[in-house]
Motif scaffolding. Structure first.
Motif, PDB file in Angstrom:
ATOM      1  N   ASN A  64      30.097  27.015   5.357  1.00 41.76           N
ATOM      2  CA  ASN A  64      29.493  26.321   6.494  1.00 41.76           C
ATOM      3  C   ASN A  64      27.978  26.278   6.407  1.00 41.76           C
ATOM      4  OD1 ASN A  64      31.345  25.226   8.633  1.00 41.76           O
ATOM      5  ND2 ASN A  64      32.291  27.222   8.268  1.00 41.76           N
ATOM      6  N   PHE A  65      27.358  27.348   5.963  1.00 41.08           N
ATOM      7  CA  PHE A  65      25.904  27.336   5.849  1.00 41.08           C
ATOM      8  C   PHE A  65      25.439  26.384   4.755  1.00 41.08           C
ATOM      9  CE2 PHE A  65      25.692  30.926   8.699  1.00 41.08           C
ATOM     10  CZ  PHE A  65      24.527  30.658   9.386  1.00 41.08           C
ATOM     11  N   ARG A  66      26.166  26.308   3.649  1.00 43.55           N
ATOM     12  CA  ARG A  66      25.804  25.337   2.610  1.00 43.55           C
ATOM     13  C   ARG A  66      25.917  23.912   3.146  1.00 43.55           C
ATOM     14  NH1 ARG A  66      29.235  26.981  -2.283  1.00 43.55           N
ATOM     15  NH2 ARG A  66      28.640  29.143  -2.352  1.00 43.55           N
ATOM     16  N   PHE A  67      27.059  23.636   3.788  1.00 42.45           N
ATOM     17  CA  PHE A  67      27.272  22.305   4.351  1.00 42.45           C
ATOM     18  C   PHE A  67      26.206  22.003   5.405  1.00 42.45           C
ATOM     19  CE2 PHE A  67      29.009  19.761   7.854  1.00 42.45           C
ATOM     20  CZ  PHE A  67      29.272  18.576   7.181  1.00 42.45           C
ATOM     21  N   HIS A  68      25.950  22.973   6.271  1.00 36.88           N
ATOM     22  CA  HIS A  68      24.984  22.797   7.354  1.00 36.88           C
ATOM     23  C   HIS A  68      23.584  22.550   6.791  1.00 36.88           C
ATOM     24  CE1 HIS A  68      22.581  24.044  10.913  1.00 36.88           C
ATOM     25  NE2 HIS A  68      23.528  23.385  11.529  1.00 36.88           N
ATOM     26  N   PRO A  72      30.048  13.660   9.773  1.00 40.84           N
ATOM     27  CA  PRO A  72      28.651  13.373   9.411  1.00 40.84           C
ATOM     28  C   PRO A  72      28.170  12.024   9.925  1.00 40.84           C
ATOM     29  CG  PRO A  72      29.769  14.379   7.564  1.00 40.84           C
ATOM     30  CD  PRO A  72      30.827  14.101   8.610  1.00 40.84           C
ATOM     31  N   ALA A  73      29.031  11.004   9.922  1.00 41.19           N
ATOM     32  CA  ALA A  73      28.607   9.683  10.409  1.00 41.19           C
ATOM     33  C   ALA A  73      28.208   9.763  11.878  1.00 41.19           C
ATOM     34  CB  ALA A  73      29.725   8.658  10.214  1.00 41.19           C
ATOM     35  N   GLU A  74      28.984  10.497  12.671  1.00 37.87           N
ATOM     36  CA  GLU A  74      28.641  10.657  14.091  1.00 37.87           C
ATOM     37  C   GLU A  74      27.364  11.472  14.257  1.00 37.87           C
ATOM     38  OE1 GLU A  74      32.311  12.387  15.300  1.00 37.87           O
ATOM     39  OE2 GLU A  74      33.142  10.464  15.970  1.00 37.87           O
ATOM     40  N   VAL A 119      14.799  19.938  18.662  1.00 35.87           N
ATOM     41  CA  VAL A 119      15.928  19.960  19.597  1.00 35.87           C
ATOM     42  C   VAL A 119      17.215  19.578  18.865  1.00 35.87           C
ATOM     43  CG1 VAL A 119      16.905  18.890  21.676  1.00 35.87           C
ATOM     44  CG2 VAL A 119      14.486  19.530  21.620  1.00 35.87           C
ATOM     45  N   LEU A 120      17.152  18.537  18.042  1.00 33.55           N
ATOM     46  CA  LEU A 120      18.320  18.139  17.255  1.00 33.55           C
ATOM     47  C   LEU A 120      18.779  19.285  16.364  1.00 33.55           C
ATOM     48  CD1 LEU A 120      20.302  16.018  16.037  1.00 33.55           C
ATOM     49  CD2 LEU A 120      18.471  15.452  14.432  1.00 33.55           C
ATOM     50  N   LEU A 121      17.848  19.926  15.685  1.00 33.58           N
ATOM     51  CA  LEU A 121      18.207  21.021  14.785  1.00 33.58           C
ATOM     52  C   LEU A 121      18.796  22.194  15.552  1.00 33.58           C
ATOM     53  CD1 LEU A 121      15.163  20.883  12.344  1.00 33.58           C
ATOM     54  CD2 LEU A 121      17.424  19.827  12.097  1.00 33.58           C
ATOM     55  N   ARG A 122      18.270  22.489  16.721  1.00 30.80           N
ATOM     56  CA  ARG A 122      18.808  23.583  17.547  1.00 30.80           C
ATOM     57  C   ARG A 122      20.226  23.269  18.000  1.00 30.80           C
ATOM     58  NH1 ARG A 122      18.603  28.280  19.625  1.00 30.80           N
ATOM     59  NH2 ARG A 122      18.850  28.720  21.838  1.00 30.80           N
ATOM     60  N   ILE A 123      20.472  22.034  18.394  1.00 27.70           N
ATOM     61  CA  ILE A 123      21.824  21.635  18.796  1.00 27.70           C
ATOM     62  C   ILE A 123      22.805  21.930  17.672  1.00 27.70           C
ATOM     63  CG2 ILE A 123      23.301  19.624  19.258  1.00 27.70           C
ATOM     64  CD1 ILE A 123      20.851  18.430  20.800  1.00 27.70           C
ATOM     65  N   HIS A 124      22.442  21.595  16.451  1.00 30.56           N
ATOM     66  CA  HIS A 124      23.345  21.816  15.319  1.00 30.56           C
ATOM     67  C   HIS A 124      23.480  23.292  14.970  1.00 30.56           C
ATOM     68  CE1 HIS A 124      24.672  17.827  14.187  1.00 30.56           C
ATOM     69  NE2 HIS A 124      23.531  17.412  14.689  1.00 30.56           N
ATOM     70  N   GLU A 126      19.230  18.698   6.234  1.00 28.10           N
ATOM     71  CA  GLU A 126      18.237  17.954   5.448  1.00 28.10           C
ATOM     72  C   GLU A 126      18.439  16.461   5.617  1.00 28.10           C
ATOM     73  OE1 GLU A 126      17.655  18.981   1.353  1.00 28.10           O
ATOM     74  OE2 GLU A 126      17.716  21.132   1.802  1.00 28.10           O
ATOM     75  N   GLY A 127      19.676  16.025   5.531  1.00 28.95           N
ATOM     76  CA  GLY A 127      19.978  14.604   5.692  1.00 28.95           C
ATOM     77  C   GLY A 127      19.675  14.106   7.090  1.00 28.95           C
ATOM     78  N   LEU A 128      20.054  14.893   8.103  1.00 28.51           N
ATOM     79  CA  LEU A 128      19.794  14.487   9.488  1.00 28.51           C
ATOM     80  C   LEU A 128      18.301  14.445   9.786  1.00 28.51           C
ATOM     81  CD1 LEU A 128      22.543  16.375  11.529  1.00 28.51           C
ATOM     82  CD2 LEU A 128      22.433  13.939  10.972  1.00 28.51           C
TER      83      LEU A 128
END
Length: 178
Positions: A61-65, A2-4, A21-26, A70-72
């Motif tokens: 994974n979906f919960r974590f994602h 998460p820090a990275e 774009v950031l959200l799509r990458i993830h 939201e945080g990102l």
């Protein structure tokens, strides 16, 4: 980690990369992770175990994602605001130095301002009052400066909001202005 991921979000925000774009990458990274996980499980276990493990890993994974996104997103927005405030402060400082006739490097100042200072200029002071139908004054002033620039066949104007109802603008051309 998460820090990275947060550091990457801040870097993209500073570069002006859109949030989608950031959200799509993830999302793509999550899809790759789940495919790799499924392939690994499939190579060593029964179909029943594979299905149960895949369902559980997708749920986790979906919960974590979801929490991570939201945080990102929030961190991205905060960094964009910090970057914009810093860039705006630098623009304001550069313009103030020029108006105070302090020595500045013309090329460096031009890059900061996104405006060619080696041209012939005319300055404008624009102001307006909010109206009940149109309480946002600055967009009107920006449109007026842009229209004046187009009328004088100048490039994109350099604009600086002085307050909520006043704007300074400079229009530049390669040849003298009429």
């Amino acid at each position: 980690s998460p820090a990275e991921a947060y550091a990457y979000a801040r870097a993209l925000a500073r570069r002006g990369v859109p949030l989608d774009v950031l959200l799509r990458i993830h999302r793509l990274a999550l899809a790759e992770l789940l495919q790799a996980w499924e392939a690994r499980l499939g190579a060593h276990h029964s179909a029943e175990l594979l299905l149960a493990a895949t369902r559980r890993s997708i749920e986790i994974n979906f919960r974590f994602h979801d929490v991570l996104m939201e945080g990102l997103s929030a961190e991205y927005q905060r960094e964009r605001e910090r970057w914009f405030r810093g860039a705006e402060a630098l623009r304001r400082e550069t313009i103030t130095a020029i108006l105070a006739e302090q020595p500045v490097d013309t090329d460096s100042a031009g890059r900061i301002l996104g405006y060619d200072l080696r041209r012939h200029h005319v300055g404008l002071v624009l102001w307006a009052s909010p109206t009940p139908d149109d309480p946002q004054v600055l967009p009107r002033l920006e449109r007026a400066a842009t229209a004046a620039s187009a009328h004088l066949e100048a490039g994109r104007p350099l604009m600086l909001s002085v307050d909520g109802s006043t704007m300074w603008a400079w229009l530049g051309r390669d040849s003298e202005l009429p």
